[in-house]
Design an enzyme around this catalytic site. Structure first.
Site, PDB file in Angstrom:
ATOM      1  N   GLY A  39       0.900  -1.235  -0.082  1.00 44.11           N
ATOM      2  CA  GLY A  39       0.086   0.032  -0.073  1.00 44.11           C
ATOM      3  C   GLY A  39       1.005   1.304   0.261  1.00 44.11           C
ATOM      4  CG  PHE A  40      -0.823   5.018   0.064  1.00 44.45           C
ATOM      5  CD1 PHE A  40      -0.636   5.814  -1.028  1.00 44.45           C
ATOM      6  CD2 PHE A  40      -2.222   4.824   0.539  1.00 44.45           C
ATOM      7  CE1 PHE A  40      -1.896   6.221  -1.932  1.00 44.45           C
ATOM      8  CE2 PHE A  40      -3.268   5.093  -0.319  1.00 44.45           C
ATOM      9  CZ  PHE A  40      -3.151   5.815  -1.458  1.00 44.45           C
ATOM     10  CD  GLU A  77     -14.755  10.890   0.220  1.00 44.41           C
ATOM     11  OE1 GLU A  77     -13.968  11.903   0.669  1.00 44.41           O
ATOM     12  OE2 GLU A  77     -14.150   9.793   0.268  1.00 44.41           O
TER      13      GLU A  77
END
Length: 431
Positions: free
Chosen positions: A24-25, A182
């Protein structure tokens, strides 16, 4: 099968075997820093791609395609010849023997272990709800949600039973944090605009979207003003916002809230996360969310050579509270740990403490509507929405993805059209 890494030379000065679990990041940033230094690293991930999770909800709501927010790990790291990538799932960690087990029966020895495997959905002790409340952590999750959302309208178009039609066109989103907000806003725009003229027997713009939050307000990590703004904008889109409302049960086609059953086409879960099961496998001390407790250098106390970062770690901030589980935090931690490990391995320099530099919190509510806050600086509306767009395009991995997403968002802004409206799964919508 033993897949031990080769060391870079004989004798005690040989570089350690470094294993990073998770691309991941955080994991990618560590791998890049170590790779640039020429240190031999093995990256293990159960997927072959790096996923930009902050935009996963847009794949789920047909705004973007999977390839827009994902990039092959091998492509991202192919410029670093000392980095090896293994596709596999870690099934066990033996910290005393410094060895991890893989799902295919293989083992991988390490001297330095970096755990950056992220988080999973938490159902707060009701794991049985997972079968009927889809989470959003992987591309498979996003495809599943998108298919169910679109298939619900197809089924509603066919049925002649008004009650069943109403059920199919009702979606419950559980959780009023940034993901839930969102997701609810994007679903509302999909129904009110994109699908509005596509059907003959139903009116998608009349679909019900329930946003359910157990706490007193949406976006608890933001100011009260931002929470009120988000709720007002969502209500303007037709979203029914239910705060101070706890979920009591989730079953096939039904969610129980406030002592009554609500018939739904499907339930989406955005209410909480827990650390990857790898945290428990390590055997280190964890917090109540299952995150590994680390010191300010991101090292796991009592386990030399073991580090944890990203959503899997409980890392103390300047105020003593854990730093938030954000993409920007994971990237900063990855860069810091990578640079710190290079110095430590090369010349024995002590590991430096990590200091998170907050760049603000942001959440998009809908078209031309978002909130952005950093300290006393608070922005709402179009400017915050535009800043959100710029930041998320910048954070995407790969120039091609940035161009594709920018073009698609611009076209969608002009037309409300969404090109990724594919039903790839056909299942029973009573689930």
């Amino acid at each position: 099968m033993d897949m031990q890494q080769k060391t870079s030379g004989p004798g005690p000065s040989a570089a350690p075997r470094i294993v990073i679990v998770g691309a991941g990041f955080a994991g990618l940033e560590v791998a890049k820093k170590l790779g640039r230094a020429g240190l031999e690293v093995t990256v293990v991930d159960r997927e072959n791609h790096h996923l930009f999770q902050p935009l996963l909800y847009q794949v789920a709501t047909a705004g973007l395609s999977a390839t827009d927010i994902a990039e092959p790990i091998r492509k991202v790291l192919r410029g670093h010849e000392s980095v090896t990538i293994l596709l596999g799932e870690v099934t066990g960690i033996d910290a005393s023997a410094r060895r991890i087990s893989l799902g295919d029966g293989g083992e991988l020895a390490y001297e330095v272990l970096v755990l950056a495997a992220g988080a999973v959905d938490s159902y707060f002790g009701h794991d049985e709800w997972a079968a009927h409340a889809a989470g959003l952590k992987t591309l498979a999750d996003a495809h599943h949600i998108r298919s169910r959302a679109l298939l619900a309208f197809e089924e509603a178009e066919r049925t002649t039973d008004p009650a069943e039609q109403k059920r199919l066109m009702t979606t419950a989103v559980v959780g009023g944090g940034p993901t839930g907000v969102e997701l609810a806003g994007s679903l509302a725009e999909l129904c009110r605009h994109t699908l509005a003229d596509d059907f003959r027997n139903i009116a998608p713009e009349n679909a019900r979207i329930l946003l359910i939050e157990a706490g007193p307000r949406l976006l608890a990590g933001f100011s009260n003003e931002a929470s009120r703004y988000a709720e007002q904008r969502l209500r303007r889109l037709g979203v029914e916002v239910l705060t101070d409302t706890a979920v009591e049960d989730v079953r096939a086609g039904t969610i129980r809230i406030a002592g009554r059953d609500q018939a739904v086409g499907h339930t989406l879960w955005a209410a909480g996360v827990a650390a990857s099961p790898l945290a428990a496998m390590l055997g280190a001390e964890t917090d109540k969310g299952g995150r590994v407790l680390v010191d300010d250098t991101l090292a796991v106390p009592g386990m030399p050579g073991v580090y944890a970062l990203g959503d899997l770690a409980h890392c103390p901030g300047p105020d003593g509270q854990p730093v938030p589980g954000l993409a920007q935090v994971a990237k900063q931690q990855g860069r810091h740990l990578g640079e710190s490990l290079v110095r430590h391995i090369r010349d024995g320099s002590p590991l430096r403490p990590f200091r998170y530099r907050g760049r603000g919190n942001t959440a998009i509510v809908g078209r031309n509507a978002a909130v952005f806050e950093q300290g006393r600086f608070k922005v709402r509306g179009w400017f915050a929405w535009f800043a959100w767009v710029v930041v998320h395009v910048y954070l995407l991995v790969g120039f091609q993805n940035r161009v594709q997403v920018s073009i698609q968002w611009f076209w969608r802004y002009l037309t409300y059209e969404r090109g990724a409206r594919l039903v790839t799964e056909k299942d029973d919508l009573r689930g």
